[in-house]
Every structure is written in C-alpha cells, then in structure tokens.
Write a protein that holds these residues in place. Structure first.
Motif, PDB file in Angstrom:
ATOM      1  N   UNK A 190      35.840  32.343  36.940  1.00  0.00           N
ATOM      2  CA  UNK A 190      34.380  32.247  36.859  1.00  0.00           C
ATOM      3  C   UNK A 190      33.897  33.123  35.710  1.00  0.00           C
ATOM      4  N   UNK A 191      32.826  32.700  35.039  1.00  0.00           N
ATOM      5  CA  UNK A 191      32.209  33.535  34.013  1.00  0.00           C
ATOM      6  C   UNK A 191      30.716  33.690  34.302  1.00  0.00           C
ATOM      7  N   UNK A 192      30.190  34.872  33.992  1.00  0.00           N
ATOM      8  CA  UNK A 192      28.765  35.143  34.160  1.00  0.00           C
ATOM      9  C   UNK A 192      28.356  36.153  33.090  1.00  0.00           C
ATOM     10  N   UNK A 193      27.108  36.108  32.678  1.00  0.00           N
ATOM     11  CA  UNK A 193      26.645  37.040  31.659  1.00  0.00           C
ATOM     12  C   UNK A 193      25.327  37.670  32.043  1.00  0.00           C
ATOM     13  N   UNK A 197      30.682  50.932  34.234  1.00  0.00           N
ATOM     14  CA  UNK A 197      31.171  51.786  35.322  1.00  0.00           C
ATOM     15  C   UNK A 197      30.480  51.453  36.642  1.00  0.00           C
ATOM     16  N   UNK A 198      29.152  51.257  36.610  1.00  0.00           N
ATOM     17  CA  UNK A 198      28.414  50.930  37.829  1.00  0.00           C
ATOM     18  C   UNK A 198      28.816  49.558  38.365  1.00  0.00           C
ATOM     19  N   UNK A 199      28.981  48.599  37.462  1.00  0.00           N
ATOM     20  CA  UNK A 199      29.410  47.263  37.881  1.00  0.00           C
ATOM     21  C   UNK A 199      30.782  47.314  38.546  1.00  0.00           C
ATOM     22  N   UNK A 200      31.706  48.014  37.917  1.00  0.00           N
ATOM     23  CA  UNK A 200      33.071  48.101  38.449  1.00  0.00           C
ATOM     24  C   UNK A 200      33.081  48.707  39.839  1.00  0.00           C
ATOM     25  N   UNK A 208      34.725  43.360  46.824  1.00  0.00           N
ATOM     26  CA  UNK A 208      35.856  42.438  46.865  1.00  0.00           C
ATOM     27  C   UNK A 208      36.957  42.919  45.914  1.00  0.00           C
ATOM     28  N   UNK A 209      37.811  43.836  46.385  1.00  0.00           N
ATOM     29  CA  UNK A 209      38.823  44.437  45.506  1.00  0.00           C
ATOM     30  C   UNK A 209      39.959  43.489  45.118  1.00  0.00           C
ATOM     31  N   UNK A 210      40.056  42.337  45.769  1.00  0.00           N
ATOM     32  CA  UNK A 210      41.192  41.442  45.515  1.00  0.00           C
ATOM     33  C   UNK A 210      41.069  40.648  44.218  1.00  0.00           C
ATOM     34  N   UNK A 211      39.863  40.571  43.640  1.00  0.00           N
ATOM     35  CA  UNK A 211      39.676  39.779  42.424  1.00  0.00           C
ATOM     36  C   UNK A 211      40.066  40.566  41.175  1.00  0.00           C
ATOM     37  N   UNK A 212      40.382  39.803  40.119  1.00  0.00           N
ATOM     38  CA  UNK A 212      40.627  40.399  38.810  1.00  0.00           C
ATOM     39  C   UNK A 212      39.302  40.384  38.042  1.00  0.00           C
ATOM     40  N   UNK A 232      38.346  32.469  42.803  1.00  0.00           N
ATOM     41  CA  UNK A 232      39.608  32.574  43.530  1.00  0.00           C
ATOM     42  C   UNK A 232      40.510  33.637  42.930  1.00  0.00           C
ATOM     43  N   UNK A 233      40.405  33.821  41.610  1.00  0.00           N
ATOM     44  CA  UNK A 233      41.332  34.732  40.944  1.00  0.00           C
ATOM     45  C   UNK A 233      40.627  35.741  40.038  1.00  0.00           C
ATOM     46  N   UNK A 234      39.775  35.253  39.124  1.00  0.00           N
ATOM     47  CA  UNK A 234      39.235  36.121  38.072  1.00  0.00           C
ATOM     48  C   UNK A 234      37.737  35.914  37.894  1.00  0.00           C
ATOM     49  N   UNK A 235      37.034  37.038  37.645  1.00  0.00           N
ATOM     50  CA  UNK A 235      35.624  36.999  37.279  1.00  0.00           C
ATOM     51  C   UNK A 235      35.482  37.664  35.911  1.00  0.00           C
ATOM     52  N   UNK A 236      35.078  36.870  34.919  1.00  0.00           N
ATOM     53  CA  UNK A 236      34.869  37.361  33.560  1.00  0.00           C
ATOM     54  C   UNK A 236      33.374  37.602  33.356  1.00  0.00           C
TER      55      UNK A 236
END
Length: 548
Positions: free
Chosen positions: A183-186, A238-241, A248-252, A208-212
């Motif tokens: 998924x991508x979001x800006x 830093x705040x986003x992370x 949801x720690x399981x995503x990349x 399911x796997x990655x959020x860019x």
C-alpha cells in the motif's frame, strides 16, 4: 480513583452497540487516563466462566473500519489524550496470525486496564476484574501491579428525546475489506492527530505486507498554512513510526521524503493500492496516469472520508487537520522559559521580534495596552546616531558625509540603501550600533524595574541576529507569509519590490526565528485575530508568572 498516564481499554460489546456507547465510554476512560489510551477491540469476549478468555481474530471489514473511524472522531474532543486503536488482532484476508501466546510490546505499557464488559452485578465483580487483568497481560506488555476498572455501569447510553439514539447510516458491512500486499499513502503528517490515525488505520487494515509512506518536505511545505510551525521531517517520521509500530508491528514500514507530488508512487512496480481522502482523490488519479505512461500497472484507489472537527473555530478547517493544530499553538508556550541568574527577577523580559512587515509594532502596542512596559530598541538605535549621540561620528566616518542631511541628522534612507543588500556593509553598521544599543536597553530595563514594571517587552527586529536573546526570559516571534510582508513594506515605506525583498534577505527568516521562539504569533488574518492571539499569550504569561 487515581489518574493514570497510560491505559488499555478492552471493548467487548458488539460493534453495533459500541457505536452507540463510544462517547460515554471514552469520556469515562478519559477521566482515568491522561496521556495514552490504547483500545483493543474484542467483541463477544466473555470475562465470566471457568476458562481463561483468549484473544480471537476480528476480520477487517468496513464495519470495523467505520467503528474505528467513529472512535477516533469521538475521541477528538479529548484533545490531550493520545488514543491508539490496536490492530494486531484485526486481520485482513492475506494476513498471517501472530504466534499463539505472543505478547505485544507497547511504547507506553498500560498502568490500568478498562472494559465495557457488563457483569450484571453493578460492574465491580472481583473475579471478572482479575480475569480482565490476566487477559490484558496475555496480549500486551503492561506495567507490574496492573489495576483494572470495569466502566459499566458508569456510562449510560446516549438518549435523544427519551429514545435511544441510533448509529449513523454508514453503508458499512461485514464483508471483508479487499487487502493488498503493498500500500502507498502520502501526506505531510505534521503532529499526528485523529484524522491521521483514521487514515493510517485503514492503510494498516488493507496492507498485507508493506506500507510505503511519502512524507511531504521542502518545496511541498511552502503552501502550507503556518508552515513555520511544521515539525522537522525527522521528527514527523519518528512520531509516525512510534504510532504505527504500536498499532500494528507486523507490517513493514517504509518512509521517504516527498519533494514532488508523486514520489515513489509512480515508480515502484510492487505497489498495488493507494489510499486517498476526498481531497486527494485527484492526486490518486494523477498517479495512475503517470504509472500508465511509465508502463506500470494502475493502482487500486481506496478513498476515505474526512473526519469533521467538532472543535473547529474561526480560521480553522472544518476537518480534523494539522493546520488547525498549528493555529491552536499560536500564543502558547512552545519552549520552557530561560532560567538564568544573570536575568533580573523583575521585570520579566519578553524579547519581541519578527521580520520587517510582520506586524511586530502592532503586537507591541497590544502588549503595552495590556500592561507591559514597552521598550522599543529600534527607536533607541535612532536616538544613538542622532547628532551628539554616542555613535554619530563613527557612523558618519564609516559611511561618508553623503548620509548627512542639511540639518546635520543622518538620512536613514540613504544609509539604508548603502547597507541593505550588502552583508559586509550591514555588519559594519551593526558592529558599531549593537553594543551601544544593548547597553541603552539594559539601562531602560533598570528604569522599568524602578517604576515597578512586572513585564518588559524588548521590541527588537534584530533580537536574534544581534545575540540579545541572553537579555530576555522568553522570545516571542511574529510571523507572516513573506509575500504579505513585502506587500505591507511597499505600502508603508514606498520603496520598490526589489528593495523590499533585499531587506528581507538580510533578516533572519521566520522559519529560523520560530526554532528559537518560546511563543509564536501570526498577523496574517484580521486585526481582531491578532489581538485575540496577543490576549491569549498575555493571559498564559500571567498564569506562568503566578506559578513561579
């Protein structure tokens, strides 16, 4: 009941019932938790019976998303409470369940666990509370000696005209949301608010796997309201992370700076879906056009609605937004005041500064009307190079007899033309002027103290450039968009636009001033707005002085 810094709210009611109960539940929780409230959705969970309750997985449906969206929107009235809906147990179609028995670490381990579970015995059943504590610690890292609170029946269902209110029609269903590998979001993502949390939550539910994530930076920030108050890129990341790893720690997660409208959304072949809001839908469509031009597959577009801000006021957006949050910062204390033994205990000294055309003089006058002693350092500068003044001869010797009028006074326009636009010449002048002006300012402050002044406003355009910050307890900066400042200078001084721009080029930009400022005010709106901000800042200052 004690108040706790962090808490975990376990919601067990059916989703349709929760939609009705969220407002009173959140109000009850907000009375007990002051900083971070984690929310765990587990409809149907039973805390009675002989077996230990176990976490089960909730499918990611539009109904679940609608409830999460409503929860964040309702939570926005509790401005100081950081609500985070945990998504570990909310699984989409392609997600792999976490290992059984795994405990998720949280950045703020809860000190108290709360629930809406209805016991039917007044809500204070000790066995239920014990099972709630065991359930919470089996899912998440909690503080030792965790305390439990059963909210029911502390809250009551909302009623309208004696009838139970009905949940809004959202079109939500129990059908699973379509999920995608990447998924991508800006966005700018300045000062994470509940609108961001809704957007990020749907991204996490779909991925399911990655959020860019493309995070706006540099030129993309220029058009933002109160851009000077936008947090630095690294701080926003830093705040986003911290938020994403909590929910949801399981995503990349991948975060990249955006310096144009598209970034990696038009070059990454692995992306499958872009998440947009009503405002950015056109941008999502433009991304797909660019991808087609580059021979890449179009992205699925998932659009979300904007969350309305029930607290918005004049000059703020109707949606929950970062610009509204920045507006609310105006007049508030952004940095702790300076504590220095070299500063007088009285009067309390405010250093007021701002670029030419910022409206600094207007704010200074407001502060004087409110009771401050106004010390115009710029006017002192005019006095000291008057004929017979302490620097008159030095200035004439340094810049020539042609700066002297027929009456013997220095022609400020001619002198200004020589120094503005020429950094070397400007420094030559300031090296002569500033030490003498600083000494004159200190003498005036002593006069203010003798007169019994409690607050002295040191009004100085070059406060920061001249290193006079050590003379004040707080720095207050007045900001305004550069183009507005230029417009004002042209009207006020009758000079050319080129001359006005050169003048600003020789001054510290507002964005740099804000980094050193304890309080920021903005004069870009109506005069009454400036006065309201000034009154707000003054009232908060008086409160700080009383607390010392």
């Amino acid at each position: 009941m004690s108040v706790f810094r962090s808490g975990l709210l376990v919601l067990t009611s059916p989703l349709s019932a929760l939609s009705l109960r969220l407002v009173p539940i959140l109000a009850s929780a907000a009375r007990l938790v002051q900083d971070t409230l984690y929310v765990h959705l587990q409809p149907g969970l039973s805390l009675t019976g002989s077996t230990q309750p176990r976490s089960t997985y909730v499918p990611a449906t539009s109904e679940v998303y609608s409830l999460i969206s409503k929860l964040y929107t309702d939570a926005d009235v509790h401005a100081d409470l950081d609500v985070r809906v945990l998504l570990t147990n909310i699984l989409n179609q392609g997600a792999t369940p976490p290992a059984l028995g795994s405990v998720q670490n949280l950045s703020q381990p809860p000190e108290v666990v709360l629930t809406d579970f209805e016991t039917g015995d007044g809500g204070q059943s000790n066995p239920v509370k014990q099972r709630l504590e065991r359930y919470a610690t089996s899912c998440y890292s909690c503080r030792p000696n965790l305390i439990s609170v059963l909210l029911y029946p502390e809250y009551e269902l909302e009623a309208v005209d004696g009838e139970l209110s009905q949940p809004p029609e959202t079109g939500a269903s129990e059908e699973p949301l379509q999920s995608y590998s990447d998924i991508v979001v800006g966005g700018t993502f300045d000062r994470i608010h509940n609108g961001h949390k809704i957007l990020l939550s749907v991204c996490c539910m779909l991925a399911e796997k990655r959020l860019l994530m493309g995070i706006s930076d540099k030129d993309l920030l220029e058009i933002k309201t109160l851009k000077e108050l936008i947090l630095p890129y690294e701080q926003r990341v830093s705040q986003l992370s911290a938020f994403l790893v909590d929910i949801k720690p399981s995503l990349q997660y991948e975060m990249v700076p955006l310096t144009d409208r598209f970034g990696p959304s038009i070059t990454d072949p692995h992306l499958k879906c872009i998440v947009v809001s009503e405002e950015t839908l056109k941008g999502g469509l433009a991304v797909n056009r660019k991808r087609v031009e580059k021979g890449l597959a179009e992205l699925a577009i998932h659009e979300i609605s904007l969350a309305r801000d029930a607290r918005h006021s004049k000059n703020e957006e109707e949606k929950i937004s970062s610009s509204s949050l920045r507006y609310r910062l105006l007049g508030t204390l952004l940095l702790p005041p300076r504590k220095d033994s070299s500063l007088p205990s009285s009067p309390y000294i405010i250093g007021l500064t701002g670029i030419s055309g910022s409206g600094k003089s207007t704010v200074a006058q407001h502060l004087a009307n409110l009771g401050a002693f106004h010390l115009d350092v710029d006017a002192l500068g005019h006095d000291i190079y008057a004929p017979g003044g302490p620097v008159y001869n030095q200035v004439v010797e340094a810049f020539g007899e042609d700066i002297v009028k027929e009456d013997g006074t220095i022609n400020r326009a001619v002198l200004g033309a020589k120094v503005f636009g020429d950094r070397e010449q400007l420094k030559r002048l300031t090296d002569i002027m500033w030490p003498v002006m600083a000494q004159a300012a200190k003498e005036k402050i002593e006069e203010a103290a003798a007169q019994g002044a409690t607050v002295c406003v040191l009004d100085a355009a070059m406060l920061l450039e001249s290193d006079w910050a050590d003379m004040v307890h707080e720095i207050w900066s007045i900001i305004v968009p550069e183009e507005e400042a230029i417009r004002r200078i042209l009207i006020r001084d009758g000079i050319s636009e080129e001359a006005a721009r050169k003048r600003l080029e020789n001054q510290m930009p507002s964005s740099q001033r804000v980094k050193h400022s304890h309080v920021v005010l903005c004069t870009m709106w109506e005069p009454e707005d400036t006065y309201e901000q000034t009154e707000k800042a003054w009232a908060l200052l008086q409160k700080r002085l009383k607390e010392e």
